[in-house]
Each structure stands twice: as C-alpha cells, then as structure tokens.
Design an enzyme around this catalytic site. Structure first.
Site, short mmCIF file in Angstrom:
data_model
loop_
_atom_site.label_atom_id
_atom_site.label_comp_id
_atom_site.label_asym_id
_atom_site.label_seq_id
_atom_site.Cartn_x
_atom_site.Cartn_y
_atom_site.Cartn_z
N HIS A 25 0.90 -1.15 0.00
CA HIS A 25 0.00 0.00 0.00
C HIS A 25 0.95 1.21 0.00
O HIS A 25 1.40 1.64 1.06
CB HIS A 25 -0.88 0.03 1.24
CG HIS A 25 -1.59 -1.27 1.52
ND1 HIS A 25 -2.64 -1.72 0.76
CD2 HIS A 25 -1.39 -2.22 2.48
CE1 HIS A 25 -3.06 -2.89 1.25
NE2 HIS A 25 -2.32 -3.21 2.27
N HIS A 78 -1.06 -12.57 4.10
CA HIS A 78 -0.84 -12.88 5.52
C HIS A 78 -1.16 -14.36 5.84
O HIS A 78 -0.25 -15.12 6.07
CB HIS A 78 -1.61 -11.94 6.47
CG HIS A 78 -1.39 -10.50 6.19
ND1 HIS A 78 -0.14 -9.93 6.25
CD2 HIS A 78 -2.24 -9.49 5.82
CE1 HIS A 78 -0.23 -8.64 5.95
NE2 HIS A 78 -1.48 -8.35 5.68
N TYR A 111 -6.38 0.81 -2.80
CA TYR A 111 -7.78 1.00 -2.39
C TYR A 111 -8.19 2.43 -2.12
O TYR A 111 -9.35 2.69 -1.80
CB TYR A 111 -8.12 0.11 -1.19
CG TYR A 111 -7.37 0.36 0.10
CD1 TYR A 111 -7.83 1.28 1.04
CD2 TYR A 111 -6.22 -0.37 0.40
CE1 TYR A 111 -7.16 1.47 2.24
CE2 TYR A 111 -5.56 -0.19 1.60
CZ TYR A 111 -6.03 0.74 2.51
OH TYR A 111 -5.37 0.92 3.69
N ASP A 131 4.00 -4.40 2.21
CA ASP A 131 2.72 -4.04 2.83
C ASP A 131 2.64 -2.58 3.27
O ASP A 131 2.46 -1.69 2.45
CB ASP A 131 2.47 -5.03 3.99
CG ASP A 131 1.04 -4.97 4.52
OD1 ASP A 131 0.26 -4.13 4.05
OD2 ASP A 131 0.71 -5.76 5.41
N GLU A 170 -5.31 -12.38 9.22
CA GLU A 170 -4.12 -11.67 9.68
C GLU A 170 -4.14 -11.49 11.20
O GLU A 170 -3.12 -11.59 11.86
CB GLU A 170 -4.04 -10.31 8.99
CG GLU A 170 -2.87 -9.44 9.47
CD GLU A 170 -2.84 -8.09 8.79
OE1 GLU A 170 -3.84 -7.72 8.15
OE2 GLU A 170 -1.81 -7.40 8.92
C1 NGQ Z 1 -4.84 -2.17 4.72
N1 NGQ Z 1 -3.38 -3.41 6.18
O1 NGQ Z 1 -5.74 -2.38 3.90
O2 NGQ Z 1 -4.05 -1.26 4.60
C2 NGQ Z 1 -4.76 -3.09 5.90
C3 NGQ Z 1 -5.40 -2.45 7.10
C4 NGQ Z 1 -7.68 -3.48 7.24
C5 NGQ Z 1 -3.06 -4.57 6.71
N2 NGQ Z 1 -4.01 -5.44 6.89
C6 NGQ Z 1 -6.88 -2.26 6.96
N3 NGQ Z 1 -1.83 -4.86 7.05
O3 NGQ Z 1 -7.17 -4.60 7.16
O4 NGQ Z 1 -8.86 -3.33 7.53
ZN ZN Z 2 -2.30 -5.13 3.06
#
Ligand code: NGQ
Ligand code: ZN
Length: 411
Positions: free
Chosen positions: A20, A232, A83, A283, A198
């Site tokens: 991201h 993950h 996203y 990530d 995760e």
């Molecule tokens: C993300 N990151 O989409 O950036 C996610 C956090 C979520 C990680 N999972 C947001 N490491 O999972 O709701």
């Molecule tokens: Zn992610």
C-alpha cells in the site's frame, strides 16, 4: 540465475507482492503509545486519519519515493493493493481512475514493474456491517467497482509491462455473493489477492459470523486456485495449511509489517515442508528493505521454535532457499510466472561479501549486512539504480519532502 559480473553478483529482480504505497508517508508516525491497549486496530485508526487528507498529488509523491526505495532494495516489480479510490468527501473523482493513474505515474517515473490490483471494499465488517465514515474513500458497490476496474485497466495501457488484477480487500469487506460475482465474472486471467486471517480478532469474527475460520471459509467457496494470493494467512490450522497447498495459491507474507502490527507468526516451516508456495511483500512500507524482509521470515520461525536454519532443506543455504522460494511465489502472485526474468539486480563488492562465493553470498547479504548492498538495478534493459542510488532519487525526495511537510503535521 546467479553469476559473477564485473562489480558483483547478479540476481533476478525480486517481486514485492503486497504494497500500500501511500502508507510509506505515515512510516514512523504510529509508534507512539496511546492511552488504551495499542493494536492493529488502533494503528488502523491512525492510518485512516492519515489517508483522510491525501490528495492525488500526495499519493503520487509518496508512491514515487516508495518505488524508488523498492528498486534500490532489489524489487523490480510491485503488486500494488490499491484501495484509496475516492475524493476526501467520499465521492468518486471526475476521472474514476484518478488515483490509479497516480500510482501508474509513480511506476512510470521510477521504472518499477506494476501489477495493479484495484481493491473492492463494500462493507465495514462481516455480515453486512455498515462502513465507517473513515472508510468512505474506498467503499463502493460491485457495479461501481467494475467501472473502476475497467478504467484502471485503461490507465495502464501505456505503461510497459503493467498488468491488472483484482483484490477483494478481505472477507470482512465484501459479501459472499459479491466476492463470487467479482472474481468469477470480472477477474479474467489476472491475479486475485485478498487479506485473510491476519489478526486473531478477524478469525473470531469470522467464526461468529459463519462458524468457520477465514481460510477454511474462503477455500470452501471453491474459488481459490493458482491465480490467488492469500495475503498474511497468519492464523491457519494444519488442515487449512494442507488445503492452501492443494489449491496451489501463493501465501503473501509481509514479515516486517506483520511484526510491526503485532499480527503473529505464520507457520512457514510446516507450510514449506508441505510444499506450500509463498512470496514476500512490504505491505505498510514502514521499512523497505529486501534483505531484512527475508531475514525476518526466517527469524520469526527461529524465535518461535528456538532452533536455527528453519526454512532450508538439510545441507542447503537458507538465504538461497528463501530467495528462490519467494521469487517463484512472487512471480506467480504478480501474474508473471511465464515471463522471462530479464530484470535483474547486482550486489556490490561490499566487504561483507569478501571471500564469499555461490550461495554464501546470499547468506551474507541477507543475514550479515545492515547496509543496502544492491548496487545496480536493471528493468526492461535500463539501469535505474546505479551505485546504490536510483537515478530519480533527488527529484523524488524533493517532492516527497514537500508533501510530508504538510501531512505529518496533520496526523
Ligand atoms: C490495509 N493493512 O488495507 O491497509 C490493511 C489495514 C484493514 C493490513 N491489513 C486495513 N496490514 O485490514 O482493515
Ligand atoms: Zn495489506
């Protein structure tokens, strides 16, 4: 492929299978203890506050520096799990692919290969929980998502070597119906990635909702095959491990971020011994270093098992095994398994590598140096990193610093 070349050891460029990019801008800004029990979920609140302010120019500036750093680390392709789609008020931009174009511009400016995964995010949690206001910049309907996906594919048409895939954000974020419709009808031949299992809370919520563990639930849909990457998959049972292996899907480990967020330790030894495929991703981009990302996979296993040399067969180099395994897994997850791997990196003649040859060069690079040892990086026949420095670093730094002067004060 590994050979001595003038100036060092040549290796294929690594794939970063999960990024991201915008989160590089908040690196280090979420390391202050809060009043409550800090967790992944409180980190996510900070991350949501950070992304609240980001403009398309900010995203391009941050992604450009992140991609410069990835190339300098030895990654020649990034799979961007993208996203942040909408304007600050939650409405789509006039050009729905505005943000995707900014990510593509960052890839173009730096030369990194891009596999873009526009993310589908439709609900706040399992069972149709409404989205939070903080999620307005990414929540959408399947119909609008399909339009966004098509526009994003068009935005990549002029970018050499770019690929498009699909990413339902997580089981939390989509309904079972929409998940099946999106990947069955619209994913085409591209890779499909999803965050799964995760955090332990996600496992508990999935069980409360469905009676099943997340990976179990996902595999029971019958959708998962070798075009999938499970990001993950930290919390998996032995039965789930066997089923992931049988599906031929790749597991996307992000060890530095998983350590930073307190996710847990993936059972990589059992998974590898069962024949599982995995790759690595940066990530959250809290730190972009290929050697340390690989080292952290192995060290997590050692710390848990209180043993050494966990991820290599008897008599083999851990560094070599990790590099080859994650390269193959990353290439599959990025959709480039059948492409020639002409992109390559050259390690410099650093003193840490003195007297080493063959696989012990990899062991020394991954385990015994704290400095970036990648001296040159070549993508599509062009040298974009020379003397350890990306040719666009100065411009990327200037732009990033201007953006951060405004943003860091707002977190
Ligand atoms: C993300 N990151 O989409 O950036 C996610 C956090 C979520 C990680 N999972 C947001 N490491 O999972 O709701
Ligand atoms: Zn992610």
């Amino acid at each position: 492929m590994m050979g001595a070349s003038i100036g060092g050891t040549t290796l294929p460029g690594m794939v970063n299978l999960h990024s991201h990019a915008f989160q590089r801008g908040m690196a280090g800004l979420a390391e202050r203890a809060g009043t409550s029990d800090d967790s992944f979920w409180t980190w996510r609140d900070v991350m949501y506050r950070f992304l609240d302010q980001l403009t398309p120019d900010d995203v391009e500036a941050i992604a450009t520096l992140a991609y410069v750093e990835m190339l300098e680390a030895g990654y020649t392709r990034v799979v961007e799990f993208h996203y942040l789609h909408h304007d600050v008020d939650g409405r789509p931009y006039a050009n729905v692919a505005e943000m995707a174009e900014r990510v593509a511009a960052a890839a173009s400016a730096t030369g990194i290969g891009l596999t873009l995964l526009p993310v589908f995010y439709a609900q706040g949690g399992f069972g149709g929980e409404p989205a939070l206001p903080a999620q307005r910049r990414f929540v959408t309907t399947l119909e609008r998502y399909i339009g966004l996906h098509e526009a994003s594919a068009r935005a990549l048409s002029a970018l050499p070597g770019a690929l498009i895939g699909m990413a339902p954000h997580s089981l939390r974020a989509v309904t079972p119906d929409d998940l099946a419709r999106a990947v069955t009808n619209y994913a085409g031949d591209g890779p499909i990635h999803i965050h799964v299992a995760e955090q332990e809370r996600e496992v508990a919520e999935c069980r409360a909702w469905s009676g099943q563990r997340p990976v179990e639930w996902l595999l029971d849909t019958g959708l998962v095959d070798d075009s999938w990457c499970l990001i993950h998959a930290t919390h998996v049972s032995p039965a789930e491990i066997a089923r992931i292996v049988a599906s031929k899907a790749v597991v996307g480990l992000c060890p530095i971020t998983e350590a930073n967020l307190g996710d847990g330790i993936f059972p990589a030894v059992d998974f590898q011994n069962a024949g599982g495929r995995f790759g690595i991703g940066t990530d959250s981009n809290v730190l972009i270093t290929l050697a340390e990302e690989l080292r952290t996979v192995e060290y997590g296993q050692r710390l848990r098992d209180r043993r050494r040399n966990r991820l290599a067969p008897a008599g083999q180099s851990v560094g070599r095994t990790l590099f080859d395994t994650t390269l193959a897994g990353g290439r599959q997850a990025a959709g480039i398994a059948d492409w020639p791997d002409g992109d390559h990196i050259v390690l410099g003649n650093a003193v840490e590598l003195a007297g080493r040859s063959g696989d012990s060069v990899l062991d020394a690079w991954i385990f015994a140096s704290g400095r970036p040892l990648v001296n040159e990086v070549w993508v599509r026949g062009a040298r974009v990193v020379d003397g350890g420095r990306h040719v666009q670093r100065t411009a990327a730094e200037t732009r990033f610093a201007t953006t951060m002067a405004r943003l860091a004060a707002m977190v």
